[in-house]
Motif scaffolding. Structure first.
Motif, PDB file in Angstrom:
ATOM      1  N   GLY A 158       0.819  -1.209   0.000  1.00 13.69           N
ATOM      2  CA  GLY A 158       0.000   0.000   0.000  1.00 13.69           C
ATOM      3  C   GLY A 158       0.849   1.254   0.000  1.00 13.69           C
ATOM      4  N   PHE A 159       0.297   2.329   0.539  1.00  6.69           N
ATOM      5  CA  PHE A 159       0.999   3.609   0.566  1.00  6.69           C
ATOM      6  C   PHE A 159       1.546   3.875   1.959  1.00  6.69           C
ATOM      7  N   ASN A 160       2.799   4.297   2.015  1.00  4.58           N
ATOM      8  CA  ASN A 160       3.372   4.683   3.298  1.00  4.58           C
ATOM      9  C   ASN A 160       2.673   5.948   3.787  1.00  4.58           C
ATOM     10  N   VAL A 161       2.133   5.882   4.983  1.00  7.55           N
ATOM     11  CA  VAL A 161       1.286   6.969   5.475  1.00  7.55           C
ATOM     12  C   VAL A 161       2.068   8.279   5.576  1.00  7.55           C
ATOM     13  N   ALA A 162       3.219   8.221   6.242  1.00  7.35           N
ATOM     14  CA  ALA A 162       3.988   9.451   6.464  1.00  7.35           C
ATOM     15  C   ALA A 162       4.452  10.061   5.148  1.00  7.35           C
ATOM     16  N   GLU A 163       5.017   9.204   4.276  1.00  7.98           N
ATOM     17  CA  GLU A 163       5.493   9.689   2.980  1.00  7.98           C
ATOM     18  C   GLU A 163       4.379  10.327   2.164  1.00  7.98           C
ATOM     19  N   THR A 164       3.227   9.666   2.148  1.00  8.39           N
ATOM     20  CA  THR A 164       2.121  10.167   1.344  1.00  8.39           C
ATOM     21  C   THR A 164       1.595  11.487   1.896  1.00  8.39           C
ATOM     22  N   CYS A 165       1.554  11.610   3.218  1.00  5.75           N
ATOM     23  CA  CYS A 165       1.201  12.909   3.826  1.00  5.75           C
ATOM     24  C   CYS A 165       2.101  14.004   3.271  1.00  5.75           C
ATOM     25  N   GLU A 166       3.400  13.756   3.339  1.00  6.03           N
ATOM     26  CA  GLU A 166       4.356  14.776   2.885  1.00  6.03           C
ATOM     27  C   GLU A 166       4.136  15.113   1.422  1.00  6.03           C
ATOM     28  N   GLN A 167       3.918  14.071   0.621  1.00  9.45           N
ATOM     29  CA  GLN A 167       3.715  14.283  -0.800  1.00  9.45           C
ATOM     30  C   GLN A 167       2.469  15.132  -1.058  1.00  9.45           C
ATOM     31  N   LEU A 168       1.382  14.839  -0.335  1.00 11.49           N
ATOM     32  CA  LEU A 168       0.141  15.600  -0.533  1.00 11.49           C
ATOM     33  C   LEU A 168       0.316  17.045  -0.071  1.00 11.49           C
ATOM     34  N   VAL A 169       0.986  17.225   1.061  1.00 12.77           N
ATOM     35  CA  VAL A 169       1.242  18.588   1.557  1.00 12.77           C
ATOM     36  C   VAL A 169       1.994  19.387   0.493  1.00 12.77           C
ATOM     37  N   ASP A 170       2.988  18.758  -0.104  1.00 12.28           N
ATOM     38  CA  ASP A 170       3.733  19.431  -1.168  1.00 12.28           C
ATOM     39  C   ASP A 170       2.844  19.750  -2.353  1.00 12.28           C
ATOM     40  N   PHE A 171       2.110  18.735  -2.812  1.00  8.18           N
ATOM     41  CA  PHE A 171       1.309  18.919  -4.013  1.00  8.18           C
ATOM     42  C   PHE A 171       0.247  19.998  -3.825  1.00  8.18           C
ATOM     43  N   LEU A 172      -0.334  20.051  -2.632  1.00 11.21           N
ATOM     44  CA  LEU A 172      -1.381  21.038  -2.355  1.00 11.21           C
ATOM     45  C   LEU A 172      -0.805  22.436  -2.128  1.00 11.21           C
ATOM     46  N   GLY A 173       0.513  22.520  -2.091  1.00 11.61           N
ATOM     47  CA  GLY A 173       1.120  23.830  -1.848  1.00 11.61           C
ATOM     48  C   GLY A 173       0.990  24.259  -0.397  1.00 11.61           C
ATOM     49  N   TRP A 174       0.918  23.286   0.494  1.00 10.95           N
ATOM     50  CA  TRP A 174       0.733  23.574   1.915  1.00 10.95           C
ATOM     51  C   TRP A 174       2.031  23.440   2.708  1.00 10.95           C
ATOM     52  N   ARG A 175       3.149  23.263   1.990  1.00 12.06           N
ATOM     53  CA  ARG A 175       4.416  23.086   2.689  1.00 12.06           C
ATOM     54  C   ARG A 175       4.828  24.377   3.388  1.00 12.06           C
ATOM     55  N   LYS A 176       4.857  25.427   2.588  1.00 10.54           N
ATOM     56  CA  LYS A 176       5.216  26.729   3.134  1.00 10.54           C
ATOM     57  C   LYS A 176       3.932  27.541   3.222  1.00 10.54           C
ATOM     58  N   ASN A 177       3.551  27.992   4.428  1.00 13.12           N
ATOM     59  CA  ASN A 177       2.324  28.755   4.565  1.00 13.12           C
ATOM     60  C   ASN A 177       2.402  30.068   3.782  1.00 13.12           C
ATOM     61  N   VAL A 178       1.319  30.356   3.073  1.00 16.77           N
ATOM     62  CA  VAL A 178       1.236  31.603   2.319  1.00 16.77           C
ATOM     63  C   VAL A 178       0.644  32.686   3.221  1.00 16.77           C
ATOM     64  N   ASP A 179       1.262  33.853   3.241  1.00 17.32           N
ATOM     65  CA  ASP A 179       0.713  34.956   4.029  1.00 17.32           C
ATOM     66  C   ASP A 179      -0.541  35.505   3.367  1.00 17.32           C
ATOM     67  N   ALA A 180      -1.534  35.836   4.191  1.00 13.78           N
ATOM     68  CA  ALA A 180      -2.821  36.280   3.650  1.00 13.78           C
ATOM     69  C   ALA A 180      -3.360  37.497   4.388  1.00 13.78           C
ATOM     70  N   PHE A 181      -4.066  38.348   3.642  1.00 10.64           N
ATOM     71  CA  PHE A 181      -4.865  39.436   4.206  1.00 10.64           C
ATOM     72  C   PHE A 181      -6.323  38.993   4.201  1.00 10.64           C
ATOM     73  N   LEU A 182      -7.034  39.360   5.248  1.00 12.53           N
ATOM     74  CA  LEU A 182      -8.473  39.087   5.287  1.00 12.53           C
ATOM     75  C   LEU A 182      -9.223  40.408   5.303  1.00 12.53           C
ATOM     76  N   VAL A 183     -10.216  40.536   4.430  1.00 13.98           N
ATOM     77  CA  VAL A 183     -10.996  41.772   4.379  1.00 13.98           C
ATOM     78  C   VAL A 183     -12.450  41.485   4.717  1.00 13.98           C
ATOM     79  N   GLY A 184     -12.938  42.176   5.735  1.00 10.10           N
ATOM     80  CA  GLY A 184     -14.330  42.001   6.172  1.00 10.10           C
ATOM     81  C   GLY A 184     -14.397  41.263   7.485  1.00 10.10           C
ATOM     82  N   ALA A 185     -14.401  42.014   8.590  1.00  6.24           N
ATOM     83  CA  ALA A 185     -14.333  41.388   9.916  1.00  6.24           C
ATOM     84  C   ALA A 185     -15.731  41.178  10.492  1.00  6.24           C
ATOM     85  N   GLY A 186     -16.642  40.696   9.660  1.00  7.28           N
ATOM     86  CA  GLY A 186     -17.979  40.348  10.146  1.00  7.28           C
ATOM     87  C   GLY A 186     -17.958  38.966  10.770  1.00  7.28           C
TER      88      GLY A 186
END
Lengths: 208, 208
Positions: free
Chosen positions: A62-90
């Motif tokens: 099957g798939f190695n759990v830890a390795e696959t996590c890392e791979q998905l994090v990379d693919f989703l672009g979640w490795r390095k957090n992107v800085d964000a502005f939020l507009v609308g504090a409702g």
DNA sequence: TAGATTGTTAATCGATTAACAATC
DNA sequence: TAGATTGTTAATCGATTAACAATC
């Protein structure tokens, strides 16, 4: 390499959530059949989705759990957090500011903006709320990748234009409006009303 | 009559939002071409979507804005607001409690629950927060159609089971967990992490 | 009437599912 | 080795798009 289909892309965070949970439980490997049992997807489809994302498994194991996590994090672009502005504090903006889960999902909200004088200057979940007029000058010193729009629908396009002039490259839009953006800026709708619509209309249908 | 495809169903709330706006502006009729310009969809597809939803237009005139609004509201099951319980008064739950927009989208939150003693008994956006243990007895006197889950992922399935024993028929799930439900209970995920995943992975891709 | 727009049928496209060879 | 599971190619299914007749 063919581009990954969007439905496929939308399923990846679901797999990742499960795999992260399994990793915490100390599970080493998992087959697509087992992932399918836990997520309700077809095993063949899961195999194809994972392969699109660049994950590789081992026959009979099957798939190695830890390795696959890392791979998905990379693919989703979640490795390095992107800085964000939020507009609308409702209500919705406030929720997102308090939703520490986003740190696991590639997002790092660094500042929040509004135009309501009762909100500007106050603090919500540890974030000071700035006036929208100050956004541009604040952005200059930072590297903001994503703008989150949680304003009323009527002002969404104006806010998007301001965010774009700040140099952001992606917009996460919580209003039901379809935003006009230049080609290099990616806009994605959170589409809450779409999922609520699916639920309500199914409930309203005569039971099968 | 064939069932409406889900992608089609997900687009209807977008059209409805636009049509409601046009109605306020006093626009009487609109063609699919014009709707397409404003929503970014293909006119032929819009025609098909609207036809699935039972809306009818007039050749050379287009669709009557007010009539089509009413038809979509009916089709989406948003005519009569469904009473809902919300479980999990964290950041996301708090947001939804304050999101008065849902009243336009078929949803009427009537009570909110949590297990945190610091939250139980307090009031959020005008809703008193009850202890989860009291949910079942409260439900008995009411007709609750939908349960909204905004708890941590780990407790989502337990909460879903409790909601189901309260007699709800639909679940709007804000956790990334796939819930197990009996056949007569419809569960729909809000899938915030999916849309965030789409955005981040597109940003991470080499620019085309 | 002429022409714009709908509604529907047919053609295309893409995603899902099935089949099966490769492999550990 | 035998057998389970992957990875991939082919077949199916369904949604989108195109074409066009109907109609106001």
């Amino acid at each position: 390499m063919k581009a990954i289909p969007e439905p496929s892309l939308r399923r990846l965070p679901v797999y990742l959530e499960l795999l992260r949970e399994l990793r915490e439980q100390g599970v080493e490997d998992i087959s697509c059949t087992q992932i399918g049992e836990r997520t309700g997807q077809d095993p063949t489809q899961i195999r194809k989705d994972l392969s699109h994302a660049g994950a590789v498994g081992k026959p009979r194991v099957g798939f190695n759990v830890a390795e696959t996590c890392e791979q998905l994090v990379d693919f989703l672009g979640w490795r390095k957090n992107v800085d964000a502005f939020l507009v609308g504090a409702g209500a919705m903006g406030t929720a997102l500011l308090g939703h520490e889960l986003f740190l696991k999902q590639g997002l790092n909200i660094v500042a929040a903006f509004d135009i309501d004088p009762r909100k500007v200057g106050s603090e919500i979940h540890g974030f000071e709320i700035f006036h929208l007029d100050t956004m541009n000058s604040l952005a200059r010193r930072m590297n903001i990748g994503i703008g989150i729009i949680t304003t009323p629908a009527a002002t969404a396009q104006d806010v998007a234009d301001s965010l774009i002039s700040c140099g952001i490259r992606g917009i996460w839009n919580f209003t039901p409006v379809r935003l006009q953006t230049p080609g290099h800026v990616i806009a994605v709708n959170a589409a809450l009303s779409s999922s609520l619509g699916v639920l309500c209309s199914r409930l309203a249908m005569p039971q099968p």
